[in-house]
Design a protein around this motif. Structure first.
Motif, PDB file in Angstrom:
ATOM      1  N   THR A 331       1.874   7.884   6.585  1.00  0.00           N
ATOM      2  CA  THR A 331       2.062   7.374   5.222  1.00  0.00           C
ATOM      3  C   THR A 331       2.437   5.903   5.219  1.00  0.00           C
ATOM      4  N   ASP A 332       3.378   5.509   6.073  1.00  0.00           N
ATOM      5  CA  ASP A 332       3.806   4.110   6.087  1.00  0.00           C
ATOM      6  C   ASP A 332       2.680   3.189   6.541  1.00  0.00           C
ATOM      7  N   ARG A 333       1.952   3.605   7.582  1.00  0.00           N
ATOM      8  CA  ARG A 333       0.875   2.755   8.101  1.00  0.00           C
ATOM      9  C   ARG A 333      -0.246   2.605   7.082  1.00  0.00           C
ATOM     10  N   LEU A 334      -0.668   3.686   6.455  1.00  0.00           N
ATOM     11  CA  LEU A 334      -1.782   3.583   5.509  1.00  0.00           C
ATOM     12  C   LEU A 334      -1.369   2.815   4.260  1.00  0.00           C
ATOM     13  N   THR A 335      -0.086   2.927   3.870  1.00  0.00           N
ATOM     14  CA  THR A 335       0.388   2.159   2.723  1.00  0.00           C
ATOM     15  C   THR A 335       0.362   0.667   3.037  1.00  0.00           C
ATOM     16  N   GLU A 336       0.805   0.293   4.228  1.00  0.00           N
ATOM     17  CA  GLU A 336       0.774  -1.117   4.622  1.00  0.00           C
ATOM     18  C   GLU A 336      -0.661  -1.618   4.761  1.00  0.00           C
ATOM     19  N   PHE A 337      -1.549  -0.773   5.290  1.00  0.00           N
ATOM     20  CA  PHE A 337      -2.964  -1.139   5.395  1.00  0.00           C
ATOM     21  C   PHE A 337      -3.546  -1.448   4.017  1.00  0.00           C
ATOM     22  N   LEU A 338      -3.282  -0.582   3.049  1.00  0.00           N
ATOM     23  CA  LEU A 338      -3.776  -0.816   1.690  1.00  0.00           C
ATOM     24  C   LEU A 338      -3.154  -2.064   1.093  1.00  0.00           C
ATOM     25  N   ALA A 339      -1.878  -2.293   1.369  1.00  0.00           N
ATOM     26  CA  ALA A 339      -1.207  -3.474   0.825  1.00  0.00           C
ATOM     27  C   ALA A 339      -1.790  -4.749   1.422  1.00  0.00           C
ATOM     28  N   GLN A 340      -2.107  -4.736   2.706  1.00  0.00           N
ATOM     29  CA  GLN A 340      -2.732  -5.912   3.326  1.00  0.00           C
ATOM     30  C   GLN A 340      -4.099  -6.190   2.713  1.00  0.00           C
ATOM     31  N   GLN A 341      -4.882  -5.146   2.533  1.00  0.00           N
ATOM     32  CA  GLN A 341      -6.188  -5.321   1.916  1.00  0.00           C
ATOM     33  C   GLN A 341      -6.044  -5.826   0.477  1.00  0.00           C
ATOM     34  N   ARG A 342      -5.084  -5.267  -0.258  1.00  0.00           N
ATOM     35  CA  ARG A 342      -4.827  -5.712  -1.628  1.00  0.00           C
ATOM     36  C   ARG A 342      -4.429  -7.188  -1.663  1.00  0.00           C
ATOM     37  N   ASP A 343      -3.514  -7.576  -0.780  1.00  0.00           N
ATOM     38  CA  ASP A 343      -3.048  -8.958  -0.742  1.00  0.00           C
ATOM     39  C   ASP A 343      -4.170  -9.914  -0.339  1.00  0.00           C
ATOM     40  N   LEU A 344      -5.052  -9.451   0.528  1.00  0.00           N
ATOM     41  CA  LEU A 344      -6.169 -10.268   0.998  1.00  0.00           C
ATOM     42  C   LEU A 344      -7.063 -10.693  -0.161  1.00  0.00           C
ATOM     43  N   TYR A 345      -7.523  -9.735  -0.960  1.00  0.00           N
ATOM     44  CA  TYR A 345      -8.426 -10.070  -2.067  1.00  0.00           C
ATOM     45  C   TYR A 345      -7.681 -10.798  -3.175  1.00  0.00           C
ATOM     46  N   GLY A 346      -6.438 -10.397  -3.416  1.00  0.00           N
ATOM     47  CA  GLY A 346      -5.658 -11.080  -4.436  1.00  0.00           C
ATOM     48  C   GLY A 346      -5.384 -12.522  -4.080  1.00  0.00           C
ATOM     49  N   TYR A 347      -5.062 -12.780  -2.822  1.00  0.00           N
ATOM     50  CA  TYR A 347      -4.773 -14.157  -2.385  1.00  0.00           C
ATOM     51  C   TYR A 347      -6.012 -15.043  -2.519  1.00  0.00           C
ATOM     52  N   LEU A 348      -7.148 -14.561  -2.032  1.00  0.00           N
ATOM     53  CA  LEU A 348      -8.374 -15.365  -2.121  1.00  0.00           C
ATOM     54  C   LEU A 348      -8.711 -15.678  -3.574  1.00  0.00           C
ATOM     55  N   HIS A 349      -8.568 -14.693  -4.449  1.00  0.00           N
ATOM     56  CA  HIS A 349      -8.867 -14.915  -5.861  1.00  0.00           C
ATOM     57  C   HIS A 349      -7.925 -15.949  -6.467  1.00  0.00           C
ATOM     58  N   ASP A 350      -6.638 -15.722  -6.314  1.00  0.00           N
ATOM     59  CA  ASP A 350      -5.665 -16.562  -7.009  1.00  0.00           C
ATOM     60  C   ASP A 350      -5.664 -17.987  -6.475  1.00  0.00           C
ATOM     61  N   GLN A 351      -5.776 -18.145  -5.162  1.00  0.00           N
ATOM     62  CA  GLN A 351      -5.738 -19.496  -4.589  1.00  0.00           C
ATOM     63  C   GLN A 351      -7.023 -20.270  -4.882  1.00  0.00           C
ATOM     64  N   THR A 352      -8.138 -19.556  -4.966  1.00  0.00           N
ATOM     65  CA  THR A 352      -9.383 -20.235  -5.355  1.00  0.00           C
ATOM     66  C   THR A 352      -9.284 -20.728  -6.792  1.00  0.00           C
TER      67      THR A 352
END
Length: 631
Positions: A331-352
């Motif tokens: 549970t902890d690993r998959l939650t962090e995996f999803l959070a990393q993926q979420r942060d990845l797309y969110g960061y690229l969008h917002d910083q662009t």
């Protein structure tokens, strides 16, 4: 071998540097990719009914060796992971077929049989995967099929696991997100020829497999070349929170339109504490705009849907699996995996967006943006399939379009005319090639590729320029961490040396074309009208479709084929053709002679039948072999 060039000093140094800077001591992905292994397909070759090889995983055995200088070590690592093939247990009652196509096929055991999720690209590979499963889990019948989204690698092999007759009889329901058929057929028909040609580059269709050629595409190794099929879904998933029980298995759905596909969904198996993330969370930075071409995806909504998936499902899950790559357990690993993926797309969008609102252009932002250290340190955020560079440009395109706002770029010359003028200013082709050799020796390959492109587009037969450009593209490929970038560079080099390889796959396969609605069918025809040739034409034809009880009118005027369903009183048509829906598809896209169909009684006609021949005479044929690296 793809070409003749050896790896250059700058690229070799760059690749050695990656070994020192990246966390190669972290082997968790290899443990996960091998976990639950049941059996491999041996030999790892799938053939069609004619005996032609449509999939060969054994061809990637070279990946067992140490990484050579001609491949980025991070891409080599990813390719080794993707090449691990066979049947794997994900959790009790859930199995995956991995490494037998670009995508995964998941099998969920129910009360009576097995539910198939995403049956690969080709009927042949899907059938081979199902046979491998049955060899080790028993001859369970397929009791349902689920398409996670509208890309062909998630439905094309459906006739390898079930039949249209079984589906029509209600024995095998097919579940898919609402809008699936519309998006699946439009992508493969409307711009299918151009996308197919560029897909040959994206997946390295003509490249030999090996350290100087194809090593993988990051999302999977490559695409199978068997028979793509389609059976229309029978049950639409329309909203988040919808729950269905299929073969005794409860499934809770989350709709995610506009993420990795226009029509896509995640879903959860609550009794098995297992979460399927479709293609919304994989072990790579995905594409916001694929190099083969597609609609630009929305990283903002993608990020929000990942947050929703975390909040809705993560805490109730012990394993996460997807339609590509290997699962994540805990549970902890998959939650962090999803959070990393979420942060990845969110960061690229917002910083662009932050940068473009300060006046930066897409190219400028792509060169300057850097991921946060925590994301850079995670293997699953690396750009093996998508990349920070082309994804940032896609975000810019989504909001701002192709124009960078500088009036100097508003009305530039097209490539060939621009190239001729550049060469004249730069002292001629021979002078440019001579200077390019110095830049090549200095390792400035991006610049060499740009200036030699001017030479080739101005003087396509300049042998020295073509040879040096091929060498240059190979160096860029050897240094690319991104699998699809590597394939594009090496395919460009291959075609400069060997000529066009064309398009090895057929996007608008018969099953896909047959799924077009009447409206979409005439859209596809309208896209082939030669506008200038038909400027003065004025033709009206009615098509009376008997099994759909409608009359569809097409009107060609001003080079545009307008079409609509006839309602109420309208002026008489020049001709009316009466036929079934199936005959309409065959007549317009199936290549069958319409006069023969009239003679055989498949079509009846009133009015002036000659207007149809006139209309057909205005239709243009797409070119699946168009040039890419030459004018």
């Amino acid at each position: 071998m793809t070409g003749v060039s050896e790896v250059s000093g700058p690229i070799e140094s760059q690749n050695k540097g990656a070994v020192q800077s990246l966390p190669f001591g972290d082997d968790q992905d290899f443990d996960d990719a091998r976990r639950g292994f049941v059996a491999a397909l041996e030999p790892g070759v799938v053939k069609n009914s004619a005996g032609d090889v449509v999939w060969d995983s054994d061809g990637y055995a070279f990946l067992d060796d140490d990484c050579p200088a001609t491949v980025h070590p991070s891409l080599w690592r990813q390719s080794r992971l993707c090449a691990i093939q066979g049947l794997f247990e994900v959790t009790e009652g859930i199995y995956q077929i991995r490494g037998l196509d670009l995508s995964n096929m998941t099998l969920v055991e129910g009360d009576v049989g097995v539910i198939v999720i995403d049956p690969l690209i080709s009927a042949e590979t899907a059938a081979a995967g199902l046979a491998l499963y049955r060899a080790h889990r028993g001859d369970r019948p397929v009791t349902a099929v689920i398409y996670t989204h509208s890309h062909i690698d998630h439905f094309g092999g459906v006739k390898g696991v079930t039949t249209a007759e079984e589906v029509a009889a209600g024995k095998v329901p097919i579940l898919a997100p609402v809008g699936f058929v519309e998006h699946a057929v439009e992508e493969n028909v409307y711009a299918g020829t151009a996308m197919g040609r560029r897909a040959a580059y994206m997946y390295g269709a003509a490249l030999p497999r090996g350290p100087r050629g194809a090593v993988g595409a990051g999302l999977g190794q490559t695409t199978s070349t068997g028979t793509p099929t389609l059976i229309t879904p029978t049950l639409d998933i329309t909203h988040t929170g919808q729950s269905e029980v299929v073969d005794g298995v409860r499934i809770d759905f989350q709709m995610t339109p506009g993420t990795e596909a226009p029509s896509e969904m995640n879903f959860h198996f609550p009794e098995r504490r297992a979460l399927c993330m479709a293609e919304n969370a994989t072990h790579t930075l995905h594409n916001l705009l694929t190099l083969r071409g597609a609609l630009v995806r929305d990283p903002h909504i993608w990020s929000k849907y990942l947050t929703e998936a975390i909040n809705r499902f993560a805490g109730r899950s012990d394993v996460l699996f997807a339609s590509h790559h290997w699962p994540t357990w805990g549970t902890d690993r998959l939650t962090e995996f999803l959070a990393q993926q979420r942060d990845l797309y969110g960061y690229l969008h917002d910083q662009t967006l932050r940068a473009l609102n300060k006046g930066a252009t897409g190219v400028e932002i792509a060169e300057s943006i850097t991921l946060p250290p925590a994301l850079e340190a995670a293997w699953n955020t690396h750009g093996y399939y998508g990349s920070v560079s082309h994804n940032v440009k896609a975000i810019y395109q989504r909001y701002m379009g192709w124009f960078d706002g500088n009036p100097a770029t508003l009305w530039q010359h097209p490539p060939t005319e621009s190239a001729k003028r550049h060469l004249e200013f730069m002292g001629g082709a021979d002078a440019v090639v001579a200077k390019a050799r110095d830049s090549f020796a200095a390792g400035d390959f991006r610049w060499v590729a740009q200036v030699l492109n001017y030479v080739i587009f101005a003087e396509p037969e300049h042998a020295e320029a073509r040879a040096l450009q091929a060498d240059t593209l190979e160096q860029l490929g050897y240094g690319s961490e991104n699998g699809t970038w590597r394939n594009f560079f090496l395919m460009g080099a291959y075609e400069l040396r060997n000529g066009s390889v064309g398009t090895p796959t057929v996007a608008a396969a018969p099953d896909i074309a047959a799924a077009l609605s009447v409206e979409q069918l005439f859209d596809a025809v309208a896209l082939r009208v030669d506008g200038p040739k038909s400027w003065s034409a004025d033709i009206t034809i009615d098509w009376r479709v008997t099994d759909e009880n409608l009359v569809h009118r097409v009107h060609l005027r001003n080079g545009v084929l307008v079409h609509f369903d006839v309602e109420g009183e309208v002026p008489a048509a020049d001709a009316t053709f009466t036929l079934s829906g199936a005959a309409l598809h065959v007549a317009l896209l199936g290549g069958k002679d319409i006069q023969q169909m009239i003679g055989d009684g498949e079509i009846s006609v009133s009015g002036n039948p000659a207007v149809l021949a006139e209309l057909v005479g205005y239709l243009d044929n797409p070119d699946p072999d168009f040039a890419i690296v030459t004018p």
